[in-house]
Write a protein that holds these residues in place. Structure first.
Motif, PDB file in Angstrom:
ATOM      1  N   GLN A   1     -12.336  -0.313  -8.130  1.00 50.16           N
ATOM      2  CA  GLN A   1     -12.776   0.362  -6.291  1.00 50.16           C
ATOM      3  C   GLN A   1     -11.450  -0.139  -5.591  1.00 50.16           C
ATOM      4  O   GLN A   1     -11.124   0.486  -5.209  1.00 50.16           O
ATOM      5  CB  GLN A   1     -14.193  -0.032  -6.052  1.00 50.16           C
ATOM      6  N   LEU A   2     -11.274  -1.363  -5.325  1.00 46.13           N
ATOM      7  CA  LEU A   2     -10.359  -1.782  -4.462  1.00 46.13           C
ATOM      8  C   LEU A   2      -9.372  -2.072  -4.513  1.00 46.13           C
ATOM      9  O   LEU A   2      -8.401  -1.348  -3.659  1.00 46.13           O
ATOM     10  CB  LEU A   2     -10.753  -3.434  -3.943  1.00 46.13           C
ATOM     11  N   LEU A   3      -8.599  -1.847  -5.796  1.00 46.18           N
ATOM     12  CA  LEU A   3      -6.728  -1.424  -6.057  1.00 46.18           C
ATOM     13  C   LEU A   3      -7.037   0.162  -6.210  1.00 46.18           C
ATOM     14  O   LEU A   3      -5.472   0.738  -5.922  1.00 46.18           O
ATOM     15  CB  LEU A   3      -6.888  -1.330  -7.869  1.00 46.18           C
ATOM     16  N   LEU A   4      -7.919   0.668  -5.939  1.00 46.64           N
ATOM     17  CA  LEU A   4      -7.587   2.660  -5.465  1.00 46.64           C
ATOM     18  C   LEU A   4      -8.352   2.582  -4.303  1.00 46.64           C
ATOM     19  O   LEU A   4      -6.999   3.494  -4.320  1.00 46.64           O
ATOM     20  CB  LEU A   4      -9.428   3.221  -6.200  1.00 46.64           C
ATOM     21  N   GLN A   5      -7.477   1.896  -2.922  1.00 46.39           N
ATOM     22  CA  GLN A   5      -7.856   1.384  -2.161  1.00 46.39           C
ATOM     23  C   GLN A   5      -6.682   0.733  -1.478  1.00 46.39           C
ATOM     24  O   GLN A   5      -6.046   0.174  -1.016  1.00 46.39           O
ATOM     25  CB  GLN A   5      -8.886   0.905  -1.418  1.00 46.39           C
ATOM     26  N   SER A   6      -5.761   0.365  -3.021  1.00 48.76           N
ATOM     27  CA  SER A   6      -4.476  -0.243  -2.195  1.00 48.76           C
ATOM     28  C   SER A   6      -4.562  -1.833  -2.078  1.00 48.76           C
ATOM     29  O   SER A   6      -3.588  -2.253  -1.191  1.00 48.76           O
ATOM     30  CB  SER A   6      -3.554  -0.479  -1.149  1.00 48.76           C
ATOM     31  N   LYS A   7      -5.650  -2.624  -2.150  1.00 50.58           N
ATOM     32  CA  LYS A   7      -6.213  -3.598  -2.412  1.00 50.58           C
ATOM     33  C   LYS A   7      -5.701  -4.422  -3.607  1.00 50.58           C
ATOM     34  O   LYS A   7      -4.699  -3.873  -4.681  1.00 50.58           O
ATOM     35  CB  LYS A   7      -8.119  -3.598  -1.842  1.00 50.58           C
ATOM     36  N   SER A   8      -5.631  -5.425  -3.007  1.00 47.10           N
ATOM     37  CA  SER A   8      -4.540  -6.787  -3.879  1.00 47.10           C
ATOM     38  C   SER A   8      -6.224  -7.239  -5.360  1.00 47.10           C
ATOM     39  O   SER A   8      -7.749  -7.409  -4.105  1.00 47.10           O
ATOM     40  CB  SER A   8      -4.050  -7.701  -4.311  1.00 47.10           C
ATOM     41  N   ILE A   9      -5.654  -7.747  -6.208  1.00 45.55           N
ATOM     42  CA  ILE A   9      -7.011  -8.249  -7.123  1.00 45.55           C
ATOM     43  C   ILE A   9      -6.802  -9.867  -6.094  1.00 45.55           C
ATOM     44  O   ILE A   9      -5.637 -10.911  -6.207  1.00 45.55           O
ATOM     45  CB  ILE A   9      -6.663  -9.460  -8.290  1.00 45.55           C
TER      46      ILE A   9
ATOM     47  N   ASN B   1     -15.880  -9.549 -11.752  1.00 50.16           N
ATOM     48  CA  ASN B   1     -16.199  -9.038 -10.456  1.00 50.16           C
ATOM     49  C   ASN B   1     -15.078  -7.522 -10.460  1.00 50.16           C
ATOM     50  O   ASN B   1     -14.902  -7.078  -9.440  1.00 50.16           O
ATOM     51  CB  ASN B   1     -16.053  -9.782  -9.074  1.00 50.16           C
ATOM     52  N   ARG B   2     -15.428  -7.129 -11.724  1.00 49.53           N
ATOM     53  CA  ARG B   2     -13.843  -6.196 -11.675  1.00 49.53           C
ATOM     54  C   ARG B   2     -14.265  -4.797 -11.809  1.00 49.53           C
ATOM     55  O   ARG B   2     -12.952  -4.391 -10.979  1.00 49.53           O
ATOM     56  CB  ARG B   2     -14.410  -5.966 -13.550  1.00 49.53           C
ATOM     57  N   GLU B   3     -16.068  -4.340 -11.868  1.00 46.73           N
ATOM     58  CA  GLU B   3     -15.881  -3.504 -11.152  1.00 46.73           C
ATOM     59  C   GLU B   3     -16.014  -3.152  -9.641  1.00 46.73           C
ATOM     60  O   GLU B   3     -15.358  -2.289  -8.744  1.00 46.73           O
ATOM     61  CB  GLU B   3     -17.916  -2.732 -10.960  1.00 46.73           C
ATOM     62  N   ALA B   4     -15.942  -3.861  -8.825  1.00 45.93           N
ATOM     63  CA  ALA B   4     -15.782  -4.082  -7.618  1.00 45.93           C
ATOM     64  C   ALA B   4     -14.519  -3.888  -7.152  1.00 45.93           C
ATOM     65  O   ALA B   4     -13.526  -2.940  -5.529  1.00 45.93           O
ATOM     66  CB  ALA B   4     -16.200  -5.084  -6.849  1.00 45.93           C
ATOM     67  N   ILE B   5     -13.448  -5.081  -7.801  1.00 45.87           N
ATOM     68  CA  ILE B   5     -12.423  -4.913  -7.399  1.00 45.87           C
ATOM     69  C   ILE B   5     -11.100  -3.757  -7.621  1.00 45.87           C
ATOM     70  O   ILE B   5     -10.272  -3.209  -7.441  1.00 45.87           O
ATOM     71  CB  ILE B   5     -11.921  -6.385  -8.440  1.00 45.87           C
TER      72      ILE B   5
ATOM     73  N   LEU C   1      -4.782  -1.784 -14.268  1.00 46.12           N
ATOM     74  CA  LEU C   1      -3.514  -1.389 -14.045  1.00 46.12           C
ATOM     75  C   LEU C   1      -3.189   0.156 -13.995  1.00 46.12           C
ATOM     76  O   LEU C   1      -2.765   1.171 -13.723  1.00 46.12           O
ATOM     77  CB  LEU C   1      -2.335  -1.613 -15.245  1.00 46.12           C
ATOM     78  N   GLN C   2      -4.584   0.698 -14.424  1.00 46.95           N
ATOM     79  CA  GLN C   2      -4.761   2.450 -14.718  1.00 46.95           C
ATOM     80  C   GLN C   2      -5.499   2.226 -12.770  1.00 46.95           C
ATOM     81  O   GLN C   2      -4.498   3.762 -12.651  1.00 46.95           O
ATOM     82  CB  GLN C   2      -6.114   2.945 -15.784  1.00 46.95           C
ATOM     83  N   ASN C   3      -5.545   1.775 -12.664  1.00 48.75           N
ATOM     84  CA  ASN C   3      -6.359   2.296 -10.878  1.00 48.75           C
ATOM     85  C   ASN C   3      -4.491   2.212 -10.294  1.00 48.75           C
ATOM     86  O   ASN C   3      -4.865   2.912  -8.599  1.00 48.75           O
ATOM     87  CB  ASN C   3      -7.173   1.112 -10.332  1.00 48.75           C
ATOM     88  N   LYS C   4      -4.040   0.704 -10.320  1.00 46.15           N
ATOM     89  CA  LYS C   4      -2.813   0.423  -9.269  1.00 46.15           C
ATOM     90  C   LYS C   4      -2.623   2.524  -9.781  1.00 46.15           C
ATOM     91  O   LYS C   4      -1.441   2.426  -8.962  1.00 46.15           O
ATOM     92  CB  LYS C   4      -1.694  -0.451 -10.091  1.00 46.15           C
ATOM     93  N   LEU C   5      -2.144   2.609 -11.231  1.00 40.82           N
ATOM     94  CA  LEU C   5      -1.358   4.109 -11.256  1.00 40.82           C
ATOM     95  C   LEU C   5      -2.121   4.709 -10.395  1.00 40.82           C
ATOM     96  O   LEU C   5      -1.338   5.783  -9.640  1.00 40.82           O
ATOM     97  CB  LEU C   5      -1.526   3.899 -13.044  1.00 40.82           C
TER      98      LEU C   5
END
Length: 402
Positions: free
Chosen positions: A139-147, A133-137, A250-254
């Protein structure tokens, strides 16, 4: 069967049951069961309690003094009883770990292999779920969500567990007497290391690399091995550049972290950024502490006190975002005033001093990971993190000096 043998069996059994229970959210009572079994092991070798250095007895007794003060100030409630049992578990696990650490060193191989195998499985299944579910997750990482982590363990605690495991594997892999086991630990450690950079929260990553950098600096200065220190620092930089360039999570977390920092100028937007919410929680925690710096508010009053100060100080956070301190130093400051704040510092100072005196860089690495993580998470307040703090430090420490 000899009493000490029974105690050893109970200790190892309780330890592994507790460890497995960390990853099975629906079976969280499994960790409680393991704690009880681990605690029972103490009574089969009580004489060794006196061998625990006085300094270490003190830092594990102080939380009991705090909790007794809570019962004195009252009222007694189910929440207070729960706090008491958490502290009781903390003490029992720590004492048992001190008593059986010598025997643990003789049983390290199978224990580490079993624990590491469990960690590899949880990491592997979680990473597979992420890529499915990489693409959806992402996007969630960009919203401060977690895997999501397999088994339901909280992602911050999971990141800290992975950081601790990698720290221990670094030391274990290079141990001169363990060459025969290098292949298993190398490949298992490599899997955990790669998954760590995909799955871990920012707390785990920051704690790991900041602690590693500090250990390298300490090692360089104490051993005067400047070339090795320079290579170590350059390796950290290269590994991080490689990880960022290859891991979209990691890129999205950054990216999220950068957006988080930029949002601090817009007070309203911190409602959508975890770092901004944490900083606001720190501000509120500090304000509450300053109003009652010597007495504190008690173990069960942190949430109500925080909510009151959020309102009194007109926070911009929405009601659902008004979180607790998420910082062990401030959490204990609210609970027990300056004495609680100083205790957390004393706790880590005692372990850091021991590691420095004995040139025990493995212990230093682990202590620093926990000390830094305590800035971002209250590690003395959750069963998972209490288990980690209570077991790992006594088990890996040596007895050269105290």
């Amino acid at each position: 069967m000899h009493a000490k043998t029974i105690g050893k069996i109970l200790f190892f059994t309780g330890l592994m049951i507790s460890f497995i229970g960390l990853f099975i959210f629906n079976w969280i009572k499994l960790t409680s069961l393991g704690t009880i079994i681990t605690g029972l092991s103490i009574f089969f070798d009580l004489k060794k309690v006196k061998d625990i250095p006085v300094t270490f007895r003190l830092i594990y007794i102080i939380p009991f003094i705090f909790i007794v003060s809570d019962f004195i100030r009252g009222p007694i409630s189910s929440d207070l009883n729960q706090e008491f049992f958490l502290i009781l578990g903390w003490g029992l696990i720590a004492v048992a770990s001190f008593i059986y650490r010598d025997r643990f060193s003789m049983q390290t191989e199978w224990m580490l292999k079993l624990a590491l195998s469990i960690l590899v499985i949880v990491n592997g299944v979680s990473v597979i779920g992420y890529f499915a579910n990489r693409e959806a997750i992402d996007q969630l990482l960009l919203q401060s969500k977690s895997i999501p982590i397999f088994g339901g363990i909280h992602h911050i605690h999971f990141g800290i567990i992975n950081a601790l495991a990698i720290a221990l594997l670094f030391a274990y892999f290079f141990h001169k007497d363990r060459k025969i086991f290098r292949n298993f630990y190398f490949y298992a450690g490599l899997i955990v290391f790669i998954c760590f950079h995909i799955l871990s929260s920012r707390t785990g990553l920051v704690s790991f690399y900041l602690s590693l950098f500090t250990v390298i600096c300490f090692y360089t200065l104490k051993e005067k091995k400047y070339k090795a220190g320079l290579i170590g620092i350059l390796t950290i930089i290269l590994v991080n550049l490689l990880a960022i360039s290859t891991s979209s999570s990691l890129q999205n977390k950054l990216s999220n972290s950068i957006e988080d920092i930029e949002s601090w100028d817009d007070k309203e937007s911190i409602n959508y950024k975890s770092m901004g919410m944490r900083l606001e929680a720190y501000r509120i925690s500090w304000a509450a502490f300053k109003d009652q710096p010597f007495k504190g508010y008690g173990a069960t009053s942190v949430d109500s006190v925080m909510q009151k100060y959020y309102s009194d100080l007109n926070t911009v956070l929405y009601q659902e975002n008004r979180v607790g301190p998420h910082n062990q130093y401030l959490e204990y400051a609210i609970k027990y005033g300056i004495w609680g704040f100083l205790f957390v510092i004393l706790f880590y100072y005692v372990w850091i001093r021991k590691a420095w005196i004995n040139a025990d860089y493995r212990l230093l690495f682990v202590v620093l990971i926990l000390a830094v993580s305590s800035v971002f998470e209250s590690l003395f307040e959750r069963q998972v993190s209490i288990f980690l703090v209570a077991t790992v430090l006594p088990l890996i420490s040596n007895d050269h000096k105290d």
